[in-house]
Design a protein around this motif. Structure first.
Motif, PDB file in Angstrom:
ATOM      1  N   SER A  13       0.831  -1.208   0.000  1.00 49.96           N
ATOM      2  CA  SER A  13       0.000   0.000   0.000  1.00 49.96           C
ATOM      3  C   SER A  13       0.864   1.255   0.000  1.00 49.96           C
ATOM      4  O   SER A  13       0.598   2.208  -0.750  1.00 49.96           O
ATOM      5  CB  SER A  13      -0.917   0.034   1.220  1.00 49.96           C
ATOM      6  OG  SER A  13      -1.873  -0.970   1.154  1.00 49.96           O
ATOM      7  N   LEU A  14       1.892   1.256   0.824  1.00 49.74           N
ATOM      8  CA  LEU A  14       2.778   2.406   0.905  1.00 49.74           C
ATOM      9  C   LEU A  14       3.512   2.609  -0.413  1.00 49.74           C
ATOM     10  O   LEU A  14       3.609   3.729  -0.918  1.00 49.74           O
ATOM     11  CB  LEU A  14       3.776   2.237   2.055  1.00 49.74           C
ATOM     12  CG  LEU A  14       4.733   3.396   2.292  1.00 49.74           C
ATOM     13  CD1 LEU A  14       3.973   4.687   2.565  1.00 49.74           C
ATOM     14  CD2 LEU A  14       5.670   3.076   3.446  1.00 49.74           C
ATOM     15  N   ARG A  15       3.994   1.534  -1.003  1.00 50.48           N
ATOM     16  CA  ARG A  15       4.703   1.630  -2.280  1.00 50.48           C
ATOM     17  C   ARG A  15       3.795   2.198  -3.359  1.00 50.48           C
ATOM     18  O   ARG A  15       4.165   3.118  -4.086  1.00 50.48           O
ATOM     19  CB  ARG A  15       5.214   0.256  -2.710  1.00 50.48           C
ATOM     20  CG  ARG A  15       5.894   0.285  -4.070  1.00 50.48           C
ATOM     21  CD  ARG A  15       6.425  -1.088  -4.463  1.00 50.48           C
ATOM     22  NE  ARG A  15       7.119  -1.005  -5.714  1.00 50.48           N
ATOM     23  CZ  ARG A  15       6.607  -1.405  -6.868  1.00 50.48           C
ATOM     24  NH1 ARG A  15       5.397  -1.924  -6.915  1.00 50.48           N
ATOM     25  NH2 ARG A  15       7.296  -1.303  -7.977  1.00 50.48           N
ATOM     26  N   ALA A  16       2.581   1.657  -3.457  1.00 52.34           N
ATOM     27  CA  ALA A  16       1.644   2.136  -4.472  1.00 52.34           C
ATOM     28  C   ALA A  16       1.297   3.607  -4.251  1.00 52.34           C
ATOM     29  O   ALA A  16       1.222   4.391  -5.206  1.00 52.34           O
ATOM     30  CB  ALA A  16       0.374   1.281  -4.452  1.00 52.34           C
ATOM     31  N   ARG A  75      -3.253  10.658   2.299  1.00 48.92           N
ATOM     32  CA  ARG A  75      -4.506  10.404   3.018  1.00 48.92           C
ATOM     33  C   ARG A  75      -5.652  10.151   2.048  1.00 48.92           C
ATOM     34  O   ARG A  75      -6.526   9.330   2.313  1.00 48.92           O
ATOM     35  CB  ARG A  75      -4.849  11.572   3.928  1.00 48.92           C
ATOM     36  CG  ARG A  75      -4.021  11.596   5.175  1.00 48.92           C
ATOM     37  CD  ARG A  75      -4.474  12.716   6.117  1.00 48.92           C
ATOM     38  NE  ARG A  75      -3.330  13.144   6.882  1.00 48.92           N
ATOM     39  CZ  ARG A  75      -2.638  14.255   6.670  1.00 48.92           C
ATOM     40  NH1 ARG A  75      -3.003  15.105   5.748  1.00 48.92           N
ATOM     41  NH2 ARG A  75      -1.589  14.531   7.408  1.00 48.92           N
ATOM     42  N   ALA A  76      -5.651  10.864   0.932  1.00 48.79           N
ATOM     43  CA  ALA A  76      -6.733  10.724  -0.046  1.00 48.79           C
ATOM     44  C   ALA A  76      -6.635   9.417  -0.827  1.00 48.79           C
ATOM     45  O   ALA A  76      -7.649   8.749  -1.049  1.00 48.79           O
ATOM     46  CB  ALA A  76      -6.721  11.909  -1.017  1.00 48.79           C
ATOM     47  N   ILE A  77      -5.428   9.040  -1.223  1.00 50.68           N
ATOM     48  CA  ILE A  77      -5.289   7.857  -2.083  1.00 50.68           C
ATOM     49  C   ILE A  77      -5.082   6.568  -1.300  1.00 50.68           C
ATOM     50  O   ILE A  77      -5.281   5.490  -1.855  1.00 50.68           O
ATOM     51  CB  ILE A  77      -4.144   8.034  -3.116  1.00 50.68           C
ATOM     52  CG1 ILE A  77      -2.795   8.267  -2.436  1.00 50.68           C
ATOM     53  CG2 ILE A  77      -4.474   9.138  -4.086  1.00 50.68           C
ATOM     54  CD1 ILE A  77      -1.635   8.397  -3.396  1.00 50.68           C
ATOM     55  N   ALA A  78      -4.671   6.663  -0.038  1.00 49.87           N
ATOM     56  CA  ALA A  78      -4.409   5.454   0.746  1.00 49.87           C
ATOM     57  C   ALA A  78      -4.874   5.644   2.192  1.00 49.87           C
ATOM     58  O   ALA A  78      -4.058   5.713   3.111  1.00 49.87           O
ATOM     59  CB  ALA A  78      -2.930   5.101   0.702  1.00 49.87           C
ATOM     60  N   PRO A  79      -6.185   5.699   2.415  1.00 46.08           N
ATOM     61  CA  PRO A  79      -6.670   5.901   3.778  1.00 46.08           C
ATOM     62  C   PRO A  79      -6.252   4.774   4.727  1.00 46.08           C
ATOM     63  O   PRO A  79      -6.179   4.978   5.935  1.00 46.08           O
ATOM     64  CB  PRO A  79      -8.187   5.972   3.621  1.00 46.08           C
ATOM     65  CG  PRO A  79      -8.486   5.431   2.280  1.00 46.08           C
ATOM     66  CD  PRO A  79      -7.262   5.591   1.447  1.00 46.08           C
ATOM     67  N   GLU A  80      -5.939   3.597   4.183  1.00 44.60           N
ATOM     68  CA  GLU A  80      -5.506   2.479   5.025  1.00 44.60           C
ATOM     69  C   GLU A  80      -4.166   2.749   5.709  1.00 44.60           C
ATOM     70  O   GLU A  80      -3.789   2.058   6.651  1.00 44.60           O
ATOM     71  CB  GLU A  80      -5.432   1.182   4.212  1.00 44.60           C
ATOM     72  CG  GLU A  80      -4.344   1.152   3.151  1.00 44.60           C
ATOM     73  CD  GLU A  80      -4.738   1.767   1.808  1.00 44.60           C
ATOM     74  OE1 GLU A  80      -3.989   1.586   0.848  1.00 44.60           O
ATOM     75  OE2 GLU A  80      -5.785   2.430   1.726  1.00 44.60           O
ATOM     76  N   HIS A  85       0.456   6.722   9.855  1.00 46.49           N
ATOM     77  CA  HIS A  85       0.702   8.132  10.151  1.00 46.49           C
ATOM     78  C   HIS A  85       0.643   8.368  11.653  1.00 46.49           C
ATOM     79  O   HIS A  85       1.504   8.998  12.224  1.00 46.49           O
ATOM     80  CB  HIS A  85      -0.329   9.042   9.473  1.00 46.49           C
ATOM     81  CG  HIS A  85      -0.270   9.040   7.993  1.00 46.49           C
ATOM     82  ND1 HIS A  85       0.892   9.167   7.287  1.00 46.49           N
ATOM     83  CD2 HIS A  85      -1.251   8.930   7.067  1.00 46.49           C
ATOM     84  CE1 HIS A  85       0.641   9.137   6.000  1.00 46.49           C
ATOM     85  NE2 HIS A  85      -0.666   8.999   5.835  1.00 46.49           N
ATOM     86  N   ALA A  86      -0.382   7.853  12.302  1.00 46.33           N
ATOM     87  CA  ALA A  86      -0.574   8.070  13.742  1.00 46.33           C
ATOM     88  C   ALA A  86       0.543   7.406  14.529  1.00 46.33           C
ATOM     89  O   ALA A  86       1.049   7.947  15.504  1.00 46.33           O
ATOM     90  CB  ALA A  86      -1.936   7.534  14.180  1.00 46.33           C
ATOM     91  N   ALA A  87       0.938   6.198  14.123  1.00 49.41           N
ATOM     92  CA  ALA A  87       1.966   5.456  14.846  1.00 49.41           C
ATOM     93  C   ALA A  87       3.317   6.155  14.793  1.00 49.41           C
ATOM     94  O   ALA A  87       4.134   6.072  15.696  1.00 49.41           O
ATOM     95  CB  ALA A  87       2.100   4.049  14.284  1.00 49.41           C
ATOM     96  N   ASN A  88       3.592   6.884  13.697  1.00 50.02           N
ATOM     97  CA  ASN A  88       4.867   7.552  13.551  1.00 50.02           C
ATOM     98  C   ASN A  88       4.826   9.022  13.954  1.00 50.02           C
ATOM     99  O   ASN A  88       5.754   9.762  13.701  1.00 50.02           O
ATOM    100  CB  ASN A  88       5.359   7.443  12.100  1.00 50.02           C
ATOM    101  CG  ASN A  88       5.824   6.046  11.800  1.00 50.02           C
ATOM    102  OD1 ASN A  88       6.470   5.419  12.630  1.00 50.02           O
ATOM    103  ND2 ASN A  88       5.485   5.534  10.645  1.00 50.02           N
TER     104      ASN A  88
END
Length: 175
Positions: free
Chosen positions: A106-109, A158-163, A168-171
């Motif tokens: 997900s992060l890569r995409a 946030r818009a393209i990968a809400p998952e 984000h919160a953890a870091n």
């Protein structure tokens, strides 16, 4: 002295290449381009190795060269070539491999959907853990540009990968 310097450079390349390659992959989004970027940066590092050996800043120098080369390539590039590639893996230490793999994909995409400059700012700020001022210095832009590109990039993520919101919160990344 020359044999000692050569051996030290060889050791530096063996030990730091995986880390440099991960950062380069995040910058380029492509395994082959990342390898080219690291190789070019290491070639320049080798030319300056005698001075770097004395200062002890070889990795910092190599990373800065890598970022400068990437910025120069962006400015020259007219047509983007996209090749499939795989992110170099860190050695697993147990845990949920399926969840980690899904997160990486997900992060890569999501990163590949950002502009090159936005991706570079995020890599420097959050992967390399650099300050806004350091990021601006490495990329040769103003701190204001770093702030605006970070804001735009995070909003786009946030818009393209809400998952990825849990990441984000953890870091500690502001929402």
């Amino acid at each position: 002295m020359v044999d000692s310097l050569t051996a030290e450079f060889d050791s530096f390349v063996r030990h730091r290449s995986p880390s440099l390659l991960r950062a380069a992959y995040l910058l380029t989004g492509d395994q082959h381009l990342a390898e080219d970027l690291v190789q070019s940066a290491l070639a320049r590092t080798h030319r300056s190795w005698r001075q770097l050996h004395d200062s002890g800043n070889a990795e910092a120098y190599t990373r800065k060269v890598m970022y400068h080369l990437q910025v120069a390539w962006w400015r020259r590039r007219k047509v983007a070539e996209v090749l499939p590639g795989e992110l170099p893996e860190r050695r697993a230490r147990g845990g949920d491999h399926a969840g980690t793999s899904a997160l990486k994909l997900s992060l890569r995409a999501a990163l590949l959907q950002l502009s090159d400059k936005q991706r570079a700012v995020l890599v420097l700020r959050f992967f390399e853990d650099r300050t806004e001022a350091e990021t601006a210095d490495v990329l040769g832009v103003t701190v204001g540009t770093v702030k605006s590109q970070t804001n735009k990039a995070l909003a786009r993520l946030r818009a393209i990968a809400p998952e990825l919101s849990d990441l984000h919160a953890a870091n500690g990344v502001a929402r």
